[in-house]
Design a protein around this motif. Structure first.
Motif, PDB file in Angstrom:
ATOM      1  N   HIS A 414       0.929  -1.262   0.132  1.00 15.80           N
ATOM      2  CA  HIS A 414      -0.063   0.062  -0.034  1.00 15.80           C
ATOM      3  C   HIS A 414       0.754   1.377  -0.091  1.00 15.80           C
ATOM      4  O   HIS A 414       0.636   2.329  -0.529  1.00 15.80           O
ATOM      5  CB  HIS A 414      -0.846   0.111   1.141  1.00 15.80           C
ATOM      6  CG  HIS A 414      -2.083  -0.853   1.042  1.00 15.80           C
ATOM      7  ND1 HIS A 414      -2.231  -2.190   1.430  1.00 15.80           N
ATOM      8  CD2 HIS A 414      -3.323  -0.530   0.484  1.00 15.80           C
ATOM      9  CE1 HIS A 414      -3.332  -2.666   0.964  1.00 15.80           C
ATOM     10  NE2 HIS A 414      -4.176  -1.604   0.747  1.00 15.80           N
ATOM     11  N   ALA A 417       2.025   1.547  -3.361  1.00 13.48           N
ATOM     12  CA  ALA A 417       0.794   2.216  -4.228  1.00 13.48           C
ATOM     13  C   ALA A 417       0.583   3.737  -4.080  1.00 13.48           C
ATOM     14  O   ALA A 417       0.292   4.366  -5.053  1.00 13.48           O
ATOM     15  CB  ALA A 417      -0.298   1.386  -4.091  1.00 13.48           C
ATOM     16  N   ALA A 421       0.715   6.535  -6.609  1.00 10.85           N
ATOM     17  CA  ALA A 421      -0.261   7.485  -6.941  1.00 10.85           C
ATOM     18  C   ALA A 421       0.095   9.030  -6.974  1.00 10.85           C
ATOM     19  O   ALA A 421      -0.481   9.721  -7.691  1.00 10.85           O
ATOM     20  CB  ALA A 421      -1.403   7.240  -6.218  1.00 10.85           C
ATOM     21  N   ASN A 424       2.233   9.983  -9.742  1.00  9.02           N
ATOM     22  CA  ASN A 424       1.279  10.157 -11.130  1.00  9.02           C
ATOM     23  C   ASN A 424       0.355  11.378 -11.015  1.00  9.02           C
ATOM     24  O   ASN A 424       0.435  12.069 -11.897  1.00  9.02           O
ATOM     25  CB  ASN A 424       0.306   8.769 -11.094  1.00  9.02           C
ATOM     26  CG  ASN A 424      -0.299   9.022 -12.574  1.00  9.02           C
ATOM     27  OD1 ASN A 424      -0.088   9.064 -13.394  1.00  9.02           O
ATOM     28  ND2 ASN A 424      -1.691   8.715 -12.163  1.00  9.02           N
ATOM     29  N   THR A 444      -8.967  11.478 -12.746  1.00  6.26           N
ATOM     30  CA  THR A 444      -8.660   9.876 -12.752  1.00  6.26           C
ATOM     31  C   THR A 444      -7.268   9.782 -11.735  1.00  6.26           C
ATOM     32  O   THR A 444      -7.304   8.917 -10.819  1.00  6.26           O
ATOM     33  CB  THR A 444      -8.254   9.410 -13.852  1.00  6.26           C
ATOM     34  OG1 THR A 444      -9.202   9.347 -14.898  1.00  6.26           O
ATOM     35  CG2 THR A 444      -7.979   7.751 -13.728  1.00  6.26           C
ATOM     36  N   ALA A 445      -6.408  10.586 -12.054  1.00  6.47           N
ATOM     37  CA  ALA A 445      -5.104  10.718 -11.153  1.00  6.47           C
ATOM     38  C   ALA A 445      -5.619  11.022  -9.839  1.00  6.47           C
ATOM     39  O   ALA A 445      -4.972  10.340  -8.739  1.00  6.47           O
ATOM     40  CB  ALA A 445      -4.187  11.592 -11.551  1.00  6.47           C
ATOM     41  N   GLN A 447      -8.651  10.602  -8.265  1.00  5.07           N
ATOM     42  CA  GLN A 447      -9.245   9.727  -7.718  1.00  5.07           C
ATOM     43  C   GLN A 447      -8.441   8.273  -7.169  1.00  5.07           C
ATOM     44  O   GLN A 447      -8.384   7.845  -6.118  1.00  5.07           O
ATOM     45  CB  GLN A 447     -10.041   8.878  -8.507  1.00  5.07           C
ATOM     46  CG  GLN A 447     -11.543   9.844  -8.869  1.00  5.07           C
ATOM     47  CD  GLN A 447     -12.390   9.264 -10.037  1.00  5.07           C
ATOM     48  OE1 GLN A 447     -11.983   8.506 -10.687  1.00  5.07           O
ATOM     49  NE2 GLN A 447     -13.663  10.030 -10.234  1.00  5.07           N
ATOM     50  N   GLN A 448      -7.328   7.859  -7.898  1.00  5.38           N
ATOM     51  CA  GLN A 448      -6.357   6.975  -7.715  1.00  5.38           C
ATOM     52  C   GLN A 448      -5.495   7.287  -6.270  1.00  5.38           C
ATOM     53  O   GLN A 448      -5.485   6.573  -5.656  1.00  5.38           O
ATOM     54  CB  GLN A 448      -5.363   6.600  -8.794  1.00  5.38           C
ATOM     55  CG  GLN A 448      -6.215   5.910  -9.797  1.00  5.38           C
ATOM     56  CD  GLN A 448      -5.284   5.697 -11.301  1.00  5.38           C
ATOM     57  OE1 GLN A 448      -4.147   6.614 -11.058  1.00  5.38           O
ATOM     58  NE2 GLN A 448      -5.455   5.148 -12.107  1.00  5.38           N
ATOM     59  N   TYR A 449      -5.378   8.543  -6.230  1.00  2.41           N
ATOM     60  CA  TYR A 449      -4.587   9.041  -5.086  1.00  2.41           C
ATOM     61  C   TYR A 449      -5.668   8.763  -3.920  1.00  2.41           C
ATOM     62  O   TYR A 449      -4.848   8.690  -2.725  1.00  2.41           O
ATOM     63  CB  TYR A 449      -3.924  10.516  -5.171  1.00  2.41           C
ATOM     64  CG  TYR A 449      -3.218  10.868  -4.039  1.00  2.41           C
ATOM     65  CD1 TYR A 449      -1.945  10.808  -3.737  1.00  2.41           C
ATOM     66  CD2 TYR A 449      -4.047  12.032  -3.326  1.00  2.41           C
ATOM     67  CE1 TYR A 449      -1.378  11.058  -2.403  1.00  2.41           C
ATOM     68  CE2 TYR A 449      -3.500  12.365  -2.015  1.00  2.41           C
ATOM     69  CZ  TYR A 449      -2.233  11.821  -1.709  1.00  2.41           C
ATOM     70  OH  TYR A 449      -1.553  12.449  -0.619  1.00  2.41           O
ATOM     71  N   GLN A 451      -8.004   6.890  -3.113  1.00  5.16           N
ATOM     72  CA  GLN A 451      -7.980   5.559  -2.828  1.00  5.16           C
ATOM     73  C   GLN A 451      -6.959   5.112  -2.247  1.00  5.16           C
ATOM     74  O   GLN A 451      -6.678   4.182  -1.311  1.00  5.16           O
ATOM     75  CB  GLN A 451      -8.500   4.762  -3.915  1.00  5.16           C
ATOM     76  CG  GLN A 451      -8.785   3.176  -3.834  1.00  5.16           C
ATOM     77  CD  GLN A 451      -9.476   2.535  -5.031  1.00  5.16           C
ATOM     78  OE1 GLN A 451      -9.499   3.001  -6.169  1.00  5.16           O
ATOM     79  NE2 GLN A 451      -9.743   1.268  -4.743  1.00  5.16           N
ATOM     80  N   ALA A 452      -5.660   5.353  -2.974  1.00  7.69           N
ATOM     81  CA  ALA A 452      -4.590   4.806  -2.248  1.00  7.69           C
ATOM     82  C   ALA A 452      -4.178   5.201  -1.040  1.00  7.69           C
ATOM     83  O   ALA A 452      -3.574   4.784  -0.141  1.00  7.69           O
ATOM     84  CB  ALA A 452      -3.627   5.097  -3.155  1.00  7.69           C
TER      85      ALA A 452
END
Length: 506
Positions: A414, A417, A421, A424, A444-445, A447-449, A451-452
C-alpha cells in the motif's frame, strides 16, 4: 438408674455416629483437570519472514502489554476505563455475590443449631408418658425454651458434592470476570486505533479537498481564458463535491468511536474528555511474546471458565447419585420447661431428646434416575464445550499470527501504491497545466490517489489492530497483574493467583 440410661443412650448415639462417619463415602467421579494439549504450535509454518515484528515463542505476556505502543494517551484511557467501567464493576460485584453463595452453601456441611420456644396450653393423657391412655389426664399451660440441633451426616457425599459444584460455579464467575477485564482492555485499544485511523483519513481527505479546490479554481481561470470548455470545469467541480461528500461520513465514524470510548470509560459523551490520539503517535512493537499452547489453556479466561463448568458438571453427577441413597441425620433438642411463667427462671424442668433420622427413596416415578442420567449428559456436553473452546482459542491465535505474517507485505504494498499514485498525480497535474493532459486524466489521477491514501491508512492501522488481537487471543496477561483484576477495592474476599477456586478472606 435414670442417669445410667442417659449415659447409655449418649454412648450409643456416639458409637453410631462414629460408625456412620467411618463408613461414609462420596459418590460420583472425582474431577481430574484435563491434560494440556500435546501440540507444540497453533498452526504450521507461521514464520513472518520479512516482517517488522519478531515473535518469541514461550515468552510470558505482560499484564500492561498495551504500553508497547508507547502512547501516554492510550495508557490514560485504559486506566480510566478500568477504574470507571460499569460492566467491569458489575462483574466484580457478581463475583462477590457468587463467593457469598459459596459460603452459604458450605454452611450446610456443619451442624445447624437453632433456638426454639413455646408458649401454649394443652391437654395430655397417659400416652405422653408412654403408658395407658387413661392412666393420666391433665390440662395446663406450657412454657418452654431451648436449643435444637440437626446435623446431616452426608453419608454418601451429596452435600460435599453440592459444595464442590458451587465452588466450581463461583470459579466460573471469576473466569467470566477476568474475561470481561481482558476484553475491556482490548476493546479500548482497538477502538482507540479505529478513532486514530478515521482521524487520519479525515486529514487525508481534507488535504485532498484543498488540492481539488485549487484544481477547480485553475479550471475556472482556464475556462475564462477560453482554453478549456465549461464541461471541464464542471468535471473538476463534481470531483471536488464527490470527495467532500465523503467527509461527513468519516466525521460520523470518528464521533461514533469517540462515544464508544466514552462508554467504555464509564462516562457520558458530554462528560468524556477525549485525549489527543493520532495514529502517528503509536509505535509498532518490534518484538512480541507468544505463549505456547500448554500455557494458553491454563491462562485464557474462557478456557478456564469452560474447565470449571466441566468441574461443576462432574460434581453434579455425585449430587444426583447421592440423592438415590438413604439420607442420615442427627437431631437433638433440649428445653427448659415449666407450667408457670413466674417459675421459668426459678424452678425450670429440663427435657431433651436425641436420635438418628433416616429417610430413603422408595418410589419417585423415575425422577431420581432421570436426574442422574441428565447430570451425566450435561457432563458430556460440558466436555465437548471445553474442547470446542480450546479449538476456538487456537484458531484465534493462529489467525492473529497469520495476520501478522502478512501485515508487513500488505503495508509495504500500500505504501508503494500511495507513492506511485502521488507521483502520478503530480505529473498529471503538471502536464495539465502545460496543456498536454485533459481534465479527465487529472480527475482519474486524483481518484487513484485518494483511494491509495485511504487504503494506506487502513493498512497502517491494521498492523496495530492485529497486534492487539494477538494479545487478546493469548489471554491478555492478567495473571501478571500486581493486583487481582477481579477484586473490588473493598471486597471481603481474596483470591490466590493460581487459578484455584475463590476462598473467603479470614
Amino acid at each position: 438408674m435414670r442417669h445410667s440410661l442417659v449415659v447409655g443412650a449418649r454412648l450409643g448415639l456416639s458409637g453410631l455416629f462414629v460408625a456412620i462417619t467411618l463408613a461414609a463415602c462420596t459418590l460420583g467421579p472425582d474431577f481430574k483437570r484435563p491434560d494440556t494439549p500435546a501440540t507444540p504450535a497453533y498452526s504450521q509454518s507461521i514464520h513472518p519472514t520479512g516482517s517488522a515484528i519478531s515473535l518469541h515463542y514461550g515468552d510470558d505476556i505482560a499484564e500492561d502489554w498495551y504500553r508497547l505502543f508507547h502512547s501516554d494517551a492510550l495508557n490514560s484511557l485504559i486506566r480510566e476505563t478500568l477504574e470507571n467501567n460499569p460492566e467491569l464493576e458489575a462483574a466484580r460485584h457478581g463475583l462477590v455475590a457468587a463467593q457469598w453463595e459459596l459460603k452459604a452453601v458450605s454452611g450446610s456441611s456443619l451442624p445447624q443449631i437453632d433456638a426454639s420456644g413455646q408458649v401454649g396450653r394443652a391437654r395430655i393423657n397417659g400416652s405422653e408418658l408412654y403408658g395407658p391412655v387413661n392412666e393420666l389426664e391433665a390440662t395446663g399451660n406450657r412454657f418452654a425454651l431451648g436449643p435444637a440441633l440437626t446435623y446431616n451426616l452426608d453419608a454418601f457425599g451429596g452435600v460435599r458434592r453440592t459444595i464442590e459444584a458451587q465452588r466450581a460455579a463461583a470459579a466460573v464467575v471469576r473466569e467470566q470476570t477476568l474475561n470481561t477485564y481482558v476484553t475491556l482492555v482490548n476493546q479500548v485499544v482497538i477502538t482507540a486505533f479505529d478513532y486514530a485511523a478515521v482521524r487520519e483519513q479525515i486529514e487525508v481527505t481534507q488535504a485532498l479537498l484543498t488540492q481539488l479546490q485549487a484544481q477547480v479554481e485553475l479550471t475556472q481561470k482556464l475556462e475564462n481564458a477560453g482554453k478549456i470548455t465549461r464541461s471541464d470545469t464542471l468535471q473538476a467541480q463534481t470531483q471536488f463535491e464527490n470527495v467532500a461528500a465523503t467527509l461527513p461520513g468519516l466525521e460520523q465514524q470518528r464521533d461514533v468511536y469517540r462515544n464508544a470510548l466514552a462508554q467504555l470509560s464509564g462516562r457520558t459523551p458530554d462528560e468524556f474528555q477525549m485525549p489527543n490520539i493520532s495514529l502517528k503517535d503509536f509505535v509498532l512493537p518490534s518484538e512480541l511474546p507468544v505463549s505456547v499452547p500448554s500455557i494458553l489453556v491454563r491462562h485464557r479466561p474462557d478456557i478456564l471458565a469452560a474447565e470449571e463448568t466441566l468441574h461443576q458438571a462432574s460434581a453434579n453427577i455425585g449430587v444426583a447419585e447421592a440423592a438415590r441413597f438413604p439420607a442420615l441425620s442427627l437431631s437433638a433438642q433440649y428445653a427448659q420447661q415449666t407450667t408457670k411463667i413466674n417459675e421459668f427462671l426459678t424452678h425450670p424442668g429440663g427435657i431433651w431428646s436425641a436420635g438418628l433420622d433416616f429417610t430413603a427413596p422408595l418410589f419417585h416415578g423415575g425422577t431420581l434416575t432421570a436426574r442422574e442420567r441428565e447430570a451425566k449428559e450435561q457432563y458430556l456436553q460440558a466436555k465437548a464445550t471445553y474442547r470446542s473452546t480450546i479449538i476456538t482459542a487456537f484458531v484465534e491465535v493462529a489467525n492473529a499470527l497469520r495476520s501478522l505474517e502478512h501485515d508487513t507485505d500488505s503495508y509495504l504494498a500500500h505504501r508503494r501504491a500511495l507513492d506511485t499514485a502521488r507521483a502520478n498525480l503530480d505529473l498529471t497535474t503538471a502536464q495539465y497545466r502545460a496543456g498536454r493532459y485533459t481534465e479527465l486524466q487529472v480527475l482519474t489521477a486524483e481518484q487513484q490517489y485518494q483511494q491509495a491514501a485511504l487504503s494506506q491508512v487502513a493498512a497502517d492501522v491494521q498492523r496495530f489492530t492485529d497486534v492487539a488481537t494477538l494479545f487478546r487471543a493469548l489471554g491478555g496477561g492478567w495473571w501478571n497483574a500486581q493486583h487481582d483484576p477481579t477484586v473490588l477495592p473493598s471486597a471481603d474476599f481474596v483470591f490466590s493467583n493460581n487459578n484455584t477456586a475463590p476462598t473467603p478472606a479470614l
